[in-house]
Motif scaffolding. Structure first.
Motif, PDB file in Angstrom:
ATOM      1  N   GLU A 175      -3.249  45.618  -9.452  1.00  0.00           N
ATOM      2  CA  GLU A 175      -2.336  45.164  -8.399  1.00  0.00           C
ATOM      3  C   GLU A 175      -3.077  44.674  -7.159  1.00  0.00           C
ATOM      4  OE1 GLU A 175       0.303  48.395  -7.673  1.00  0.00           O
ATOM      5  OE2 GLU A 175       1.441  48.109  -9.534  1.00  0.00           O
ATOM      6  N   GLU A 176      -4.300  45.163  -6.967  1.00  0.00           N
ATOM      7  CA  GLU A 176      -5.115  44.735  -5.836  1.00  0.00           C
ATOM      8  C   GLU A 176      -6.069  43.603  -6.209  1.00  0.00           C
ATOM      9  OE1 GLU A 176      -7.062  48.102  -4.142  1.00  0.00           O
ATOM     10  OE2 GLU A 176      -5.215  49.271  -3.949  1.00  0.00           O
ATOM     11  N   GLY A 177      -5.939  43.097  -7.439  1.00  0.00           N
ATOM     12  CA  GLY A 177      -6.785  42.006  -7.884  1.00  0.00           C
ATOM     13  C   GLY A 177      -8.180  42.419  -8.292  1.00  0.00           C
ATOM     14  N   GLN A 178      -8.394  43.726  -8.472  1.00  0.00           N
ATOM     15  CA  GLN A 178      -9.716  44.206  -8.853  1.00  0.00           C
ATOM     16  C   GLN A 178      -9.821  44.350 -10.365  1.00  0.00           C
ATOM     17  OE1 GLN A 178     -10.623  47.796  -6.755  1.00  0.00           O
ATOM     18  NE2 GLN A 178     -10.800  46.780  -4.770  1.00  0.00           N
ATOM     19  N   ASN A 179     -10.950  43.898 -10.897  1.00  0.00           N
ATOM     20  CA  ASN A 179     -11.208  43.984 -12.326  1.00  0.00           C
ATOM     21  C   ASN A 179     -11.940  45.279 -12.677  1.00  0.00           C
ATOM     22  OD1 ASN A 179     -11.850  40.667 -11.748  1.00  0.00           O
ATOM     23  ND2 ASN A 179     -10.305  41.217 -13.260  1.00  0.00           N
ATOM     24  N   GLN A 180     -11.919  45.588 -13.967  1.00  0.00           N
ATOM     25  CA  GLN A 180     -12.676  46.752 -14.440  1.00  0.00           C
ATOM     26  C   GLN A 180     -14.178  46.529 -14.229  1.00  0.00           C
ATOM     27  OE1 GLN A 180     -11.755  49.007 -17.926  1.00  0.00           O
ATOM     28  NE2 GLN A 180      -9.951  47.771 -18.361  1.00  0.00           N
ATOM     29  N   THR A 362      -4.293  55.442 -10.480  1.00  0.00           N
ATOM     30  CA  THR A 362      -3.406  56.591 -10.309  1.00  0.00           C
ATOM     31  C   THR A 362      -2.564  56.862 -11.555  1.00  0.00           C
ATOM     32  OG1 THR A 362      -1.760  55.148  -9.272  1.00  0.00           O
ATOM     33  CG2 THR A 362      -3.283  56.306  -7.817  1.00  0.00           C
ATOM     34  N   ILE A 363      -2.246  55.820 -12.314  1.00  0.00           N
ATOM     35  CA  ILE A 363      -1.423  55.988 -13.513  1.00  0.00           C
ATOM     36  C   ILE A 363      -2.349  56.141 -14.713  1.00  0.00           C
ATOM     37  CG2 ILE A 363       0.331  54.944 -14.989  1.00  0.00           C
ATOM     38  CD1 ILE A 363       1.306  53.386 -12.569  1.00  0.00           C
ATOM     39  N   GLY A 393      -8.139  38.419 -28.523  1.00  0.00           N
ATOM     40  CA  GLY A 393      -9.186  39.093 -27.775  1.00  0.00           C
ATOM     41  C   GLY A 393      -8.618  39.858 -26.604  1.00  0.00           C
ATOM     42  N   ARG A 394      -9.493  40.243 -25.698  1.00  0.00           N
ATOM     43  CA  ARG A 394      -9.092  41.062 -24.560  1.00  0.00           C
ATOM     44  C   ARG A 394      -8.153  40.335 -23.613  1.00  0.00           C
ATOM     45  NH1 ARG A 394     -14.945  40.183 -22.103  1.00  0.00           N
ATOM     46  NH2 ARG A 394     -14.461  38.596 -20.534  1.00  0.00           N
ATOM     47  N   HIS A 395      -8.012  39.004 -23.758  1.00  0.00           N
ATOM     48  CA  HIS A 395      -7.243  38.208 -22.804  1.00  0.00           C
ATOM     49  C   HIS A 395      -5.862  37.812 -23.314  1.00  0.00           C
ATOM     50  CE1 HIS A 395      -9.504  35.586 -25.428  1.00  0.00           C
ATOM     51  NE2 HIS A 395      -8.862  34.521 -25.030  1.00  0.00           N
ATOM     52  N   ILE A 396      -5.338  38.531 -24.319  1.00  0.00           N
ATOM     53  CA  ILE A 396      -3.963  38.243 -24.733  1.00  0.00           C
ATOM     54  C   ILE A 396      -2.995  38.657 -23.619  1.00  0.00           C
ATOM     55  CG2 ILE A 396      -4.559  38.540 -27.168  1.00  0.00           C
ATOM     56  CD1 ILE A 396      -2.861  41.159 -27.081  1.00  0.00           C
ATOM     57  N   SER A 397      -1.734  38.388 -23.826  1.00  0.00           N
ATOM     58  CA  SER A 397      -0.721  38.589 -22.788  1.00  0.00           C
ATOM     59  C   SER A 397      -0.378  40.074 -22.643  1.00  0.00           C
ATOM     60  CB  SER A 397       0.534  37.791 -23.149  1.00  0.00           C
ATOM     61  OG  SER A 397       1.512  37.895 -22.147  1.00  0.00           O
ATOM     62  N   SER A 398      -0.863  40.676 -21.562  1.00  0.00           N
ATOM     63  CA  SER A 398      -0.622  42.101 -21.314  1.00  0.00           C
ATOM     64  C   SER A 398      -0.825  42.396 -19.839  1.00  0.00           C
ATOM     65  CB  SER A 398      -1.576  42.967 -22.138  1.00  0.00           C
ATOM     66  OG  SER A 398      -2.902  42.874 -21.639  1.00  0.00           O
ATOM     67  N   THR A 399      -0.447  43.595 -19.436  1.00  0.00           N
ATOM     68  CA  THR A 399      -0.722  44.047 -18.081  1.00  0.00           C
ATOM     69  C   THR A 399      -2.145  44.591 -17.999  1.00  0.00           C
ATOM     70  OG1 THR A 399       0.099  46.270 -18.571  1.00  0.00           O
ATOM     71  CG2 THR A 399       1.697  44.674 -17.678  1.00  0.00           C
ATOM     72  N   PHE A 400      -2.601  44.826 -16.780  1.00  0.00           N
ATOM     73  CA  PHE A 400      -3.946  45.353 -16.542  1.00  0.00           C
ATOM     74  C   PHE A 400      -4.162  46.672 -17.281  1.00  0.00           C
ATOM     75  CE2 PHE A 400      -6.629  48.232 -13.995  1.00  0.00           C
ATOM     76  CZ  PHE A 400      -7.824  47.518 -13.985  1.00  0.00           C
ATOM     77  N   LEU A 401      -3.221  47.611 -17.147  1.00  0.00           N
ATOM     78  CA  LEU A 401      -3.380  48.913 -17.786  1.00  0.00           C
ATOM     79  C   LEU A 401      -3.318  48.809 -19.304  1.00  0.00           C
ATOM     80  CD1 LEU A 401      -1.328  51.341 -15.493  1.00  0.00           C
ATOM     81  CD2 LEU A 401      -3.801  51.252 -15.782  1.00  0.00           C
ATOM     82  N   MET A 402      -2.402  48.008 -19.817  1.00  0.00           N
ATOM     83  CA  MET A 402      -2.273  47.910 -21.263  1.00  0.00           C
ATOM     84  C   MET A 402      -3.504  47.265 -21.884  1.00  0.00           C
ATOM     85  SD  MET A 402      -0.339  48.900 -23.578  1.00  0.00           S
ATOM     86  CE  MET A 402      -0.095  48.703 -25.322  1.00  0.00           C
ATOM     87  N   GLN A 403      -4.094  46.333 -21.160  1.00  0.00           N
ATOM     88  CA  GLN A 403      -5.306  45.674 -21.648  1.00  0.00           C
ATOM     89  C   GLN A 403      -6.425  46.688 -21.871  1.00  0.00           C
ATOM     90  OE1 GLN A 403      -8.417  45.173 -20.139  1.00  0.00           O
ATOM     91  NE2 GLN A 403      -9.226  43.424 -21.238  1.00  0.00           N
ATOM     92  N   ALA A 404      -6.434  47.752 -21.064  1.00  0.00           N
ATOM     93  CA  ALA A 404      -7.480  48.763 -21.163  1.00  0.00           C
ATOM     94  C   ALA A 404      -7.384  49.564 -22.455  1.00  0.00           C
ATOM     95  CB  ALA A 404      -7.414  49.712 -19.963  1.00  0.00           C
ATOM     96  N   SER A 405      -6.258  49.478 -23.157  1.00  0.00           N
ATOM     97  CA  SER A 405      -6.114  50.123 -24.457  1.00  0.00           C
ATOM     98  C   SER A 405      -6.404  49.155 -25.598  1.00  0.00           C
ATOM     99  CB  SER A 405      -4.707  50.692 -24.621  1.00  0.00           C
ATOM    100  OG  SER A 405      -4.475  51.107 -25.957  1.00  0.00           O
TER     101      SER A 405
END
Length: 455
Positions: A175-180, A362-363, A393-405
């Motif tokens: 949400e803050e635009g920060q990447n892993q 936090t989540i 790949g890792r860039h399919i359509s998902s949210t930031f948190l879901m991508q981490a799974s």
């Protein structure tokens, strides 16, 4: 040779194929293999000179554990690794182990055997679109610019390069635009692994539960009770390490490479945006500086490392997350919590939401238990903007948190297999990729897997 105009300059068309896969990494190599298994003419465009992407060039091994049964192409790769005398099962975890050189060779061999084309040392530049479809892509090679014409295109670039130039909207970061966080991995040789194992056991290590003598893993995260922490703290006191070197330390053996370990570190500090080319370059120089400290510290402090030495730095950074497309369906963490099922579910994931974040997240949903999983819908791989494009790949359509799974290698391989099936279906039935009913592909997958996959 056919030519096209690119900025008022004629460039030759190097390939005309059914399927062009941009990116030969974990996803791209499997998508190409799958398309070739379906008997369509396929080319991979790869910016390096080896297949495997993050797995091989960023030294990301082993594959993280999953209880979801791998699909056919995943099994095909593992079987070929076994023929190359690379053991992939440690007998304890659900990881799939490999060494990077053999995996790269196996992927290349499997593709060449099936008549696939590989264009190495070729960087993607741009694409041409006509009536909502991509007609050609432009690549830069040692001999200058060339075009590639295809009926279907697979974006396996990990940074959504093809999608972005085709006009597909993207998102990046939390949400803050920060990447892993970024890692810069390396390998050391000359390690006395039996001595290291004995030392760790004598210290009361409970992290590595693998009893197989061919596999071993060590780790140190401050405040987590790891037995190596006092040694790292002493290295900090003695001036051999800096505080940033202690944030995360992990290393794995590589089957078939005796006395070698691959290091899942260092984590590069203070890099908030993985999409920034200058920051990526800064991450390389910073990471190399940190690697040098570690390879000097370990022989001086940890038994088993006395004669160890640096043998390889990764050829590319370990980027966990950058851009994500906005496709026909955005997979979310709520889908994770719901163990979501879809009529067009074409792959399954069960890895936890594993965020290596610059700032704490936090989540943190609870990990799924064995036998639980969520499905990835076909709609998360296709877009409204380009009818003959599919993304894997890792860039399919998902949210930031879901991508981490969903970003782990086994899950990526499974979604990529369906991409190859989809491209073949599109070519053979003259239906655009983004008009194919994903439920049909789900049935196709079930037929190929030879099991009641839909249950």
């Amino acid at each position: 040779m056919e030519t096209i105009l690119f900025f008022n300059r004629e460039i030759p068309v190097l390939y005309e194929v059914d399927c062009a896969v941009v990116g030969g990494g974990t996803a791209g190599a499997v998508a190409a293999l799958s398309a070739l298994e379906e008997k369509i003419n396929t080319v991979i465009i790869e910016k390096t000179i080896s297949l495997g992407g993050t797995q091989t060039n960023a030294l990301v091994s082993p594959m993280m554990p999953t209880h979801v049964k791998g699909q056919r192409i995943n099994d095909l790769i593992i079987d070929r690794l076994h023929k190359e005398n690379v053991q992939t099962n440690d007998g304890t975890t659900s990881c799939s182990w490999f060494n990077t050189e053999t995996l790269s060779y196996v992927l290349e061999e499997l593709i060449v055997e099936r008549g696939g084309h590989i264009l190495y040392d070729a960087n993607y530049v741009d694409c041409f679109k006509e009536n909502g479809k991509i007609s050609h892509i432009v690549v830069n090679t040692s001999n200058g610019l060339y075009a590639i014409k295809a009926k279907t295109f697979v974006d396996a670039t990990a940074d959504a390069l093809l999608s972005r130039t085709a006009g597909v909207p993207v998102e990046s970061g939390n949400e803050e635009g920060q990447n892993q966080q970024i890692s810069f991995r390396f390998e050391m040789g000359g390690i006395n692994i039996p001595k290291l194992r004995s030392f760790m056991k004598a210290q009361g290590d409970v992290f590595c539960k693998i009893e197989n003598q061919d596999f071993f893993e060590i780790a140190m995260v401050p405040g987590k009770g790891h037995v190596l922490e006092p040694y790292f703290q002493k290295g900090l006191t003695d001036g051999l390490l800096k505080e940033e070197d202690l944030k995360y330390f992990q290393a794995f053996t590589q089957p078939g490479k005796r006395d070698v370990m691959s290091f899942n570190c260092p984590h590069i500090p203070a890099i908030f945006h993985t999409t920034d080319p200058m920051l990526r370059s800064k991450a390389v120089t910073k990471g190399r500086e940190m690697i040098q400290r570690l390879v000097k510290f370990l022989p001086s402090a940890i038994p088993g490392f006395q004669h160890a030495f640096l043998i390889k730095e990764a050829a590319q950074l370990g980027i966990r997350e950058s851009y994500r497309i906005v496709g026909k369906y955005i997979l979310t963490e709520q889908d994770y919590l719901n163990r979501a099922r879809f009529k067009d579910g074409i792959a399954r994931g069960d890895w936890y939401i594993d965020v290596h974040s610059v700032k704490g997240q936090t989540i943190k949903p609870e990990p799924l238990t064995k036998g639980e999983y969520y499905e990835i819908p076909y709609r998360s791989l296709i877009t409204h903007e380009a009818a003959n494009l599919i993304v894997v790949g890792r860039h399919i359509s998902s949210t930031f948190l879901m991508q981490a799974s969903l970003r782990i290698q086994p899950t990526v391989r499974d979604m990529a297999q369906v991409a190859g099936i989809a491209c073949a279906y599109s070519v053979k039935h003259s239906i655009d990729l983004n008009y194919i009913d994903g439920a049909v592909l789900r049935k196709q997958l079930w037929i190929r897997e030879g099991q009641t996959w839909m249950e």
